[in-house]
Scaffold this motif. Sequence first.
Motif, PDB file in Angstrom:
ATOM      1  N   MET B   1       0.849  -1.193   0.000  1.00  0.00           N
ATOM      2  CA  MET B   1       0.000   0.000   0.000  1.00  0.00           C
ATOM      3  C   MET B   1       0.888   1.249   0.000  1.00  0.00           C
ATOM      4  SD  MET B   1      -1.534   2.457   2.140  1.00  0.00           S
ATOM      5  CE  MET B   1      -1.858   1.978   3.840  1.00  0.00           C
ATOM      6  N   ALA B   2       0.507   2.240  -0.783  1.00  0.00           N
ATOM      7  CA  ALA B   2       1.341   3.430  -0.935  1.00  0.00           C
ATOM      8  C   ALA B   2       0.531   4.707  -0.755  1.00  0.00           C
ATOM      9  CB  ALA B   2       1.982   3.439  -2.315  1.00  0.00           C
ATOM     10  N   GLU B   3       1.203   5.736  -0.260  1.00  0.00           N
ATOM     11  CA  GLU B   3       0.614   7.071  -0.226  1.00  0.00           C
ATOM     12  C   GLU B   3       1.565   8.017  -0.959  1.00  0.00           C
ATOM     13  OE1 GLU B   3      -1.937   6.690   3.923  1.00  0.00           O
ATOM     14  OE2 GLU B   3      -0.906   8.552   3.457  1.00  0.00           O
ATOM     15  N   LEU B   4       0.999   8.989  -1.670  1.00  0.00           N
ATOM     16  CA  LEU B   4       1.806   9.892  -2.484  1.00  0.00           C
ATOM     17  C   LEU B   4       1.622  11.329  -2.007  1.00  0.00           C
ATOM     18  CD1 LEU B   4       0.819   8.447  -6.005  1.00  0.00           C
ATOM     19  CD2 LEU B   4       2.488   7.559  -4.369  1.00  0.00           C
ATOM     20  N   ILE B   5       2.721  12.054  -1.917  1.00  0.00           N
ATOM     21  CA  ILE B   5       2.677  13.452  -1.474  1.00  0.00           C
ATOM     22  C   ILE B   5       3.327  14.321  -2.551  1.00  0.00           C
ATOM     23  CG2 ILE B   5       3.464  15.109   0.265  1.00  0.00           C
ATOM     24  CD1 ILE B   5       3.553  12.757   2.288  1.00  0.00           C
ATOM     25  N   PHE B   6       2.586  15.268  -3.074  1.00  0.00           N
ATOM     26  CA  PHE B   6       3.106  16.181  -4.093  1.00  0.00           C
ATOM     27  C   PHE B   6       3.223  17.567  -3.477  1.00  0.00           C
ATOM     28  CE2 PHE B   6       0.830  12.722  -5.933  1.00  0.00           C
ATOM     29  CZ  PHE B   6       1.693  12.280  -6.913  1.00  0.00           C
ATOM     30  N   THR B   7       4.387  18.202  -3.656  1.00  0.00           N
ATOM     31  CA  THR B   7       4.526  19.552  -3.124  1.00  0.00           C
ATOM     32  C   THR B   7       4.658  20.527  -4.288  1.00  0.00           C
ATOM     33  OG1 THR B   7       6.937  19.505  -3.039  1.00  0.00           O
ATOM     34  CG2 THR B   7       5.768  18.674  -1.117  1.00  0.00           C
ATOM     35  N   GLY B   8       4.108  21.702  -4.122  1.00  0.00           N
ATOM     36  CA  GLY B   8       4.289  22.702  -5.161  1.00  0.00           C
ATOM     37  C   GLY B   8       3.163  23.712  -5.194  1.00  0.00           C
ATOM     38  N   ASN B   9       3.518  24.975  -4.946  1.00  0.00           N
ATOM     39  CA  ASN B   9       2.514  26.028  -5.050  1.00  0.00           C
ATOM     40  C   ASN B   9       1.950  26.101  -6.471  1.00  0.00           C
ATOM     41  OD1 ASN B   9       3.072  26.573  -2.376  1.00  0.00           O
ATOM     42  ND2 ASN B   9       4.609  28.120  -2.867  1.00  0.00           N
ATOM     43  N   GLU B  10       2.780  25.736  -7.467  1.00  0.00           N
ATOM     44  CA  GLU B  10       2.298  25.805  -8.857  1.00  0.00           C
ATOM     45  C   GLU B  10       1.163  24.812  -9.108  1.00  0.00           C
ATOM     46  OE1 GLU B  10       5.159  24.800  -7.772  1.00  0.00           O
ATOM     47  OE2 GLU B  10       6.028  23.168  -8.944  1.00  0.00           O
ATOM     48  N   LEU B  11       1.109  23.722  -8.331  1.00  0.00           N
ATOM     49  CA  LEU B  11      -0.015  22.778  -8.443  1.00  0.00           C
ATOM     50  C   LEU B  11      -1.255  23.345  -7.753  1.00  0.00           C
ATOM     51  CD1 LEU B  11       1.933  19.496  -7.569  1.00  0.00           C
ATOM     52  CD2 LEU B  11       1.104  20.144  -9.832  1.00  0.00           C
ATOM     53  N   LEU B  12      -1.045  23.981  -6.591  1.00  0.00           N
ATOM     54  CA  LEU B  12      -2.170  24.519  -5.818  1.00  0.00           C
ATOM     55  C   LEU B  12      -2.771  25.753  -6.488  1.00  0.00           C
ATOM     56  CD1 LEU B  12      -0.646  24.124  -2.255  1.00  0.00           C
ATOM     57  CD2 LEU B  12      -2.510  22.780  -3.227  1.00  0.00           C
ATOM     58  N   LYS B  13      -1.975  26.446  -7.300  1.00  0.00           N
ATOM     59  CA  LYS B  13      -2.483  27.622  -8.011  1.00  0.00           C
ATOM     60  C   LYS B  13      -3.037  27.262  -9.389  1.00  0.00           C
ATOM     61  CE  LYS B  13       0.488  30.938  -5.729  1.00  0.00           C
ATOM     62  NZ  LYS B  13      -0.504  31.932  -5.297  1.00  0.00           N
ATOM     63  N   GLY B  14      -2.898  25.992  -9.782  1.00  0.00           N
ATOM     64  CA  GLY B  14      -3.416  25.593 -11.092  1.00  0.00           C
ATOM     65  C   GLY B  14      -2.535  26.052 -12.246  1.00  0.00           C
ATOM     66  N   ASN B  15      -1.265  26.419 -11.976  1.00  0.00           N
ATOM     67  CA  ASN B  15      -0.356  26.740 -13.080  1.00  0.00           C
ATOM     68  C   ASN B  15       0.067  25.474 -13.826  1.00  0.00           C
ATOM     69  OD1 ASN B  15       0.794  29.130 -10.892  1.00  0.00           O
ATOM     70  ND2 ASN B  15       0.171  29.710 -12.941  1.00  0.00           N
ATOM     71  N   VAL B  16       0.086  24.363 -13.100  1.00  0.00           N
ATOM     72  CA  VAL B  16       0.576  23.105 -13.668  1.00  0.00           C
ATOM     73  C   VAL B  16      -0.438  21.996 -13.391  1.00  0.00           C
ATOM     74  CG1 VAL B  16       2.394  21.355 -13.449  1.00  0.00           C
ATOM     75  CG2 VAL B  16       2.997  23.781 -13.394  1.00  0.00           C
ATOM     76  N   LEU B  17      -0.746  21.206 -14.413  1.00  0.00           N
ATOM     77  CA  LEU B  17      -1.603  20.016 -14.257  1.00  0.00           C
ATOM     78  C   LEU B  17      -0.756  18.887 -13.679  1.00  0.00           C
ATOM     79  CD1 LEU B  17      -4.226  18.330 -14.949  1.00  0.00           C
ATOM     80  CD2 LEU B  17      -3.215  17.945 -17.200  1.00  0.00           C
ATOM     81  N   ASN B  18      -1.263  18.229 -12.652  1.00  0.00           N
ATOM     82  CA  ASN B  18      -0.481  17.197 -11.964  1.00  0.00           C
ATOM     83  C   ASN B  18      -0.518  15.867 -12.731  1.00  0.00           C
ATOM     84  OD1 ASN B  18       0.936  15.641 -10.169  1.00  0.00           O
ATOM     85  ND2 ASN B  18      -0.371  16.078  -8.406  1.00  0.00           N
ATOM     86  N   THR B  19       0.293  15.780 -13.770  1.00  0.00           N
ATOM     87  CA  THR B  19       0.377  14.517 -14.521  1.00  0.00           C
ATOM     88  C   THR B  19       1.225  13.494 -13.768  1.00  0.00           C
ATOM     89  OG1 THR B  19       2.265  15.376 -15.758  1.00  0.00           O
ATOM     90  CG2 THR B  19       0.102  15.627 -16.773  1.00  0.00           C
ATOM     91  N   ASN B  20       2.095  13.962 -12.861  1.00  0.00           N
ATOM     92  CA  ASN B  20       2.905  13.018 -12.070  1.00  0.00           C
ATOM     93  C   ASN B  20       2.036  12.069 -11.261  1.00  0.00           C
ATOM     94  OD1 ASN B  20       5.250  14.157 -12.970  1.00  0.00           O
ATOM     95  ND2 ASN B  20       5.811  15.156 -11.044  1.00  0.00           N
ATOM     96  N   SER B  21       0.946  12.598 -10.687  1.00  0.00           N
ATOM     97  CA  SER B  21       0.107  11.749  -9.834  1.00  0.00           C
ATOM     98  C   SER B  21      -0.532  10.652 -10.682  1.00  0.00           C
ATOM     99  CB  SER B  21      -0.960  12.584  -9.120  1.00  0.00           C
ATOM    100  OG  SER B  21      -1.834  13.183 -10.043  1.00  0.00           O
ATOM    101  N   HIS B  22      -0.935  10.984 -11.884  1.00  0.00           N
ATOM    102  CA  HIS B  22      -1.558  10.007 -12.779  1.00  0.00           C
ATOM    103  C   HIS B  22      -0.558   8.913 -13.159  1.00  0.00           C
ATOM    104  CE1 HIS B  22      -3.484   9.096 -16.918  1.00  0.00           C
ATOM    105  NE2 HIS B  22      -4.213   8.531 -15.988  1.00  0.00           N
ATOM    106  N   TRP B  23       0.639   9.347 -13.549  1.00  0.00           N
ATOM    107  CA  TRP B  23       1.670   8.385 -13.977  1.00  0.00           C
ATOM    108  C   TRP B  23       2.056   7.457 -12.823  1.00  0.00           C
ATOM    109  CZ3 TRP B  23       6.630   6.826 -12.888  1.00  0.00           C
ATOM    110  CH2 TRP B  23       7.309   6.125 -13.897  1.00  0.00           C
ATOM    111  N   MET B  24       2.266   8.048 -11.642  1.00  0.00           N
ATOM    112  CA  MET B  24       2.670   7.228 -10.481  1.00  0.00           C
ATOM    113  C   MET B  24       1.577   6.254 -10.091  1.00  0.00           C
ATOM    114  SD  MET B  24       4.604   9.249  -7.518  1.00  0.00           S
ATOM    115  CE  MET B  24       5.746  10.545  -7.900  1.00  0.00           C
ATOM    116  N   ALA B  25       0.319   6.726 -10.080  1.00  0.00           N
ATOM    117  CA  ALA B  25      -0.801   5.860  -9.691  1.00  0.00           C
ATOM    118  C   ALA B  25      -0.901   4.683 -10.652  1.00  0.00           C
ATOM    119  CB  ALA B  25      -2.103   6.657  -9.674  1.00  0.00           C
ATOM    120  N   LYS B  26      -0.799   4.975 -11.934  1.00  0.00           N
ATOM    121  CA  LYS B  26      -0.910   3.924 -12.945  1.00  0.00           C
ATOM    122  C   LYS B  26       0.254   2.941 -12.815  1.00  0.00           C
ATOM    123  CE  LYS B  26      -1.879   5.713 -17.007  1.00  0.00           C
ATOM    124  NZ  LYS B  26      -2.072   6.009 -18.443  1.00  0.00           N
TER     125      LYS B  26
END
Lengths: 268, 268
Positions: B1-26
């Motif tokens: 079982m895994a948990e993922l933590i992404f840090t980045g104001n650019e993610l929270l402001k919507g400057n960047v789409l979090n494709t990392n979470s999708h790739w890691m989950a898959k």
Amino acid sequence: MAELIFTGNELLKGNVLNTNSHWMAKTLTSLGIEVKRMVVIEDNIDIIAETLQESLSREPDFIITSGGLGPTYDDVTLEGVAKALRKPLQVNSDALKMVRDRYTLAEKAGLLKINESEKLMVKMASLPAGASPLANPVGAAPGVMVEHANTTIFSLPGVPAEMKAIFSYSIIPWIKPRLGNAFHAERTLLVTGVAESRLAPIILDAMAKVSGTWMKSCVQGSGKSEICMSTTATSEDEANKRVEDAYNMITGKIREIGGNVKEGHDKT
Amino acid sequence: MAELIFTGNELLKGNVLNTNSHWMAKTLTSLGIEVKRMVVIEDNIDIIAETLQESLSREPDFIITSGGLGPTYDDVTLEGVAKALRKPLQVNSDALKMVRDRYTLAEKAGLLKINESEKLMVKMASLPAGASPLANPVGAAPGVMVEHANTTIFSLPGVPAEMKAIFSYSIIPWIKPRLGNAFHAERTLLVTGVAESRLAPIILDAMAKVSGTWMKSCVQGSGKSEICMSTTATSEDEANKRVEDAYNMITGKIREIGGNVKEGHDKT
């Protein structure tokens, strides 16, 4: 300040890219609302309730959930919200009318038989006591709004078109008059010819001089960097002035060390 | 079982789409590892430390963080990890060599002066005591691995190419021999001509009959639905048999009520 909760095993398994989080973050930021945390969890009543309680303990102005409002067995978000708030689920007559109108349309299209669907309609119209339904112009499940202490909780469907429609038609008009004056401005620079590490002191210096403005360089690879700068101020002029000042300061300094700067995103 | 933590104001402001979470989950799902939670938080030492401690308290096998390993002022993930584990940051000589080799290349390309960069190199090579660096074949900042009780924490950069490279070259080869036998299989159906609500009892019934298999319908709009089914089993044959059984059962029932089924995703 807002926190966002996304439910869905399909997100945790990587079957679906979470574009909802990107759209919500961008939309809230443009309204002048700071998003502090986003979390993706399973469609599980206890986990939703615990996550919501943790979020409420941080006293955000808004908590927005997305996912789990539909008719299927794993749509349990409202049960989780009710559990977190220690309120019962109750059939809401306005919500039931919204769902029934939608199902009548679907029956006319030959997609279902409405007399077989009573249980599902009642499920989608069962809201935590005290909550209000938000009309869903493009789907069956209404959004839900419920207030708790100083936090307003909005629960939206996970289907992007439905989430965006309810957000745009119900949430934004509700939030805007309550926000006071909050104006957002942002600019993005594309830098070539200098390493990200040499941009760090320039950005730090500009952040110290232009107060209230957030700036960040993001590596793009092969010597290209993007610098985002954004601010929220109480007047549009002030917000624009801040990013303008930051833009001029950073651009000048980068050119001094031999870098090239142009405005805009690198679309890669 | 895994948990993922992404840090980045650019993610929270919507400057960047979090494709990392999708790739890691898959990727984790395909390895047979269940992702239970993903969270996006600010680049803030205390918030990172608290979030990591909360995650550790749930005792996942793996925690993977992404973002905040670079040379800039807001790259504070390793400080957060060290704080959560109550360990000091120490310069790791293997990490320093990795970073220095990379900077030597960048100096040769005229992107920076290495004698100006000593402080930044030391920052990127300062790991929580007891941690190991993971080589980054496409960027400066090494990944970091540190064990705590029964949890292995991996910290990776946020730049997608760097995250994926370290994940593929270091994490997968480390994880695989430790997993035991875990085989993942999945199939996706596209259904037209019946409403999602009529699929619910069919899916529930198939889930009860094909044990260990997860199924979910996702509304696509205008009477189209996608059904994802996936499983993780201790043999490849068993995993394939389960999704095959689920596929046949669901397809048969949907055709009985007049729906059309074809395999595959709807790419919209």
